[in-house]
Design an enzyme around this catalytic site. Structure first.
Site, PDB file in Angstrom:
ATOM      1  N   ASP A  54       0.873  -1.170   0.000  1.00 23.46           N
ATOM      2  CA  ASP A  54       0.000   0.000   0.000  1.00 23.46           C
ATOM      3  C   ASP A  54       0.913   1.224   0.000  1.00 23.46           C
ATOM      4  O   ASP A  54       2.137   1.093   0.117  1.00 23.46           O
ATOM      5  CB  ASP A  54      -0.900  -0.002   1.261  1.00 23.46           C
ATOM      6  CG  ASP A  54      -1.841   1.204   1.305  1.00 23.46           C
ATOM      7  OD1 ASP A  54      -2.355   1.594   0.243  1.00 23.46           O
ATOM      8  OD2 ASP A  54      -2.041   1.779   2.403  1.00 23.46           O
ATOM      9  N   SER A  55       0.308   2.404  -0.086  1.00 21.12           N
ATOM     10  CA  SER A  55       1.115   3.618   0.021  1.00 21.12           C
ATOM     11  C   SER A  55       1.549   3.847   1.477  1.00 21.12           C
ATOM     12  O   SER A  55       2.542   4.518   1.719  1.00 21.12           O
ATOM     13  CB  SER A  55       0.295   4.819  -0.463  1.00 21.12           C
ATOM     14  OG  SER A  55      -0.862   4.963   0.348  1.00 21.12           O
TER      15      SER A  55
ATOM     16  N   CYS B 235      -4.301  -1.787  -1.778  1.00 22.70           N
ATOM     17  CA  CYS B 235      -4.445  -0.384  -2.155  1.00 22.70           C
ATOM     18  C   CYS B 235      -5.466  -0.315  -3.287  1.00 22.70           C
ATOM     19  O   CYS B 235      -5.236  -0.869  -4.365  1.00 22.70           O
ATOM     20  CB  CYS B 235      -3.080   0.126  -2.610  1.00 22.70           C
ATOM     21  SG  CYS B 235      -3.113   1.757  -3.370  1.00 22.70           S
TER      22      CYS B 235
ATOM     23  N   GLU C 153      -2.569   9.362   8.117  1.00 31.19           N
ATOM     24  CA  GLU C 153      -1.110   9.200   8.176  1.00 31.19           C
ATOM     25  C   GLU C 153      -0.479  10.159   9.197  1.00 31.19           C
ATOM     26  O   GLU C 153       0.601   9.905   9.697  1.00 31.19           O
ATOM     27  CB  GLU C 153      -0.477   9.395   6.789  1.00 31.19           C
ATOM     28  CG  GLU C 153      -0.813   8.289   5.781  1.00 31.19           C
ATOM     29  CD  GLU C 153      -0.062   6.967   6.026  1.00 31.19           C
ATOM     30  OE1 GLU C 153       0.982   6.988   6.697  1.00 31.19           O
ATOM     31  OE2 GLU C 153      -0.560   5.913   5.546  1.00 31.19           O
TER      32      GLU C 153
ATOM     33  N   CYS D 236     -11.086   2.669  -0.019  1.00 27.11           N
ATOM     34  CA  CYS D 236      -9.666   2.957   0.231  1.00 27.11           C
ATOM     35  C   CYS D 236      -9.326   2.216   1.515  1.00 27.11           C
ATOM     36  O   CYS D 236     -10.075   2.304   2.501  1.00 27.11           O
ATOM     37  CB  CYS D 236      -9.440   4.456   0.411  1.00 27.11           C
ATOM     38  SG  CYS D 236      -7.800   4.876   1.041  1.00 27.11           S
TER      39      CYS D 236
ATOM     40  N   HIS E 129      -7.242   2.706   3.760  1.00 24.94           N
ATOM     41  CA  HIS E 129      -7.016   3.535   4.947  1.00 24.94           C
ATOM     42  C   HIS E 129      -8.309   3.751   5.758  1.00 24.94           C
ATOM     43  O   HIS E 129      -8.263   3.977   6.959  1.00 24.94           O
ATOM     44  CB  HIS E 129      -6.488   4.911   4.552  1.00 24.94           C
ATOM     45  CG  HIS E 129      -5.018   4.969   4.280  1.00 24.94           C
ATOM     46  ND1 HIS E 129      -4.438   4.496   3.131  1.00 24.94           N
ATOM     47  CD2 HIS E 129      -3.998   5.459   5.033  1.00 24.94           C
ATOM     48  CE1 HIS E 129      -3.135   4.710   3.172  1.00 24.94           C
ATOM     49  NE2 HIS E 129      -2.833   5.292   4.316  1.00 24.94           N
TER      50      HIS E 129
END
Ligand code: DGL
Length: 278
Positions: free
Chosen positions: A13-14, A76, A153, A185, A187
């Site tokens: 993932d990012s 992701c 984040e 997403c 996240h």
């Protein structure tokens, strides 16, 4: 052809979004060993172009191929929406994405489906297409939520501002009277408490992370690649700051993980020969 069931599954993932998928893999496939990569030096992915995302994904897949993995899970949605179809034709490894498992689960639940996602995923229309291919009568509304990933984040999940932002993003979906909401997403599962506090209790939530773990188990079974040994400790790698990732992810992992810093381009250069010539 990969034949070694003892190899790790590569998951990327990012940033910390993929940990919501990792948690599902731990729960549903506890015997599997995982290599987790977070491209933290280049997040967020969700405001980038398809070209950039494709390049990043290829670099990650090249690097993971060198590490030796038996399967790759794109944890992701942005990569799944913008790069999966292309890279699947370029690599021999099985590569799984989130969109189709998420779409399948959504149509099982409802007819008026809201999807919250990164701007890139929402603009790609990947969820609408996947959902309506399965059920052409389903209605789909996709909302891009650019502020969510930076807020998560920065560990601002419980800040009042995050709740305000969530309210703004969800409002248009409330007006459409959705019966189902997809976390488009990875996240966003970290915002579950905030989102549920705003959502009418009749709206069902779909987390594609749960579905991709089911799909991974099925695929490993079909290929005879299920591990039947005890798992190795998860190897965590990042392109940005290992310390920052470890500090943030500790709340979900329940421990301070050991995290390695990876220089993707150098390692992917040495692995270029692994990509099949078309
Ligand atoms: N967690 C990712 C996703 O599912 C990427 C988010 C981002 O970096 O913008 O889309």
């Amino acid at each position: 052809m990969i034949e070694n069931p003892d190899l790790r599954i590569g998951l990327f993932d990012s940033g910390v979004g993929g940990l919501t998928v990792l948690r599902e893999i731990y729960r549903q496939l506890p015997q599997e060993s995982i290599l987790y990569f977070a491209d933290t030096a280049r997040l967020p992915y969700g405001t980038r172009s398809q070209e950039e995302i494709l390049q990043f994904v290829r670099e990650i897949l090249d690097w993971m191929s060198v590490q030796g993995v038996k399967m790759i899970i794109m944890a992701c949605n942005t990569s799944s929406a913008l790069a999966l179809d292309i890279v699947r034709r370029e690599y021999e490894l099985p590569i799984l994405g989130l969109i189709l498992p998420g779409a399948r689960a959504a149509v099982r639940q409802g007819k008026k489906i809201g999807v919250i996602a990164t701007p890139a995923t929402a603009a790609s229309n990947a969820y609408r297409q996947a959902i309506q291919e399965i059920d052409s009568t389903a209605k789909v509304w996709q909302v891009g939520c650019p502020e969510f990933v930076p807020l998560i984040e920065q560990n601002l999940i419980y800040s009042p501002y995050t709740k305000e932002v969530a309210q703004t993003y969800l409002q248009p979906l409330f007006r459409k009277k959705i019966d189902t909401l997809v976390y488009g997403c990875t996240h966003y599962r970290h915002l579950d408490g905030v989102i549920r506090s705003l959502l009418p209790s009749s709206v069902k939530i779909i987390d594609p992370a749960e579905e991709i773990a089911i799909a991974a188990e099925k695929e490993l079974g079909l290929m005879g690649l299920k591990s039947n040994k005890l798992p190795l400790p998860t190897r965590f790698c990042v392109s940005g700051s290992p310390r920052q990732f470890a500090q943030l992810s500790r709340q979900w992992l329940g421990c301070f993980p050991k995290v390695e810093k990876i220089y993707l381009r150098e390692s992917s250069l040495s692995s270029m020969t692994l990509r099949p010539i078309e």
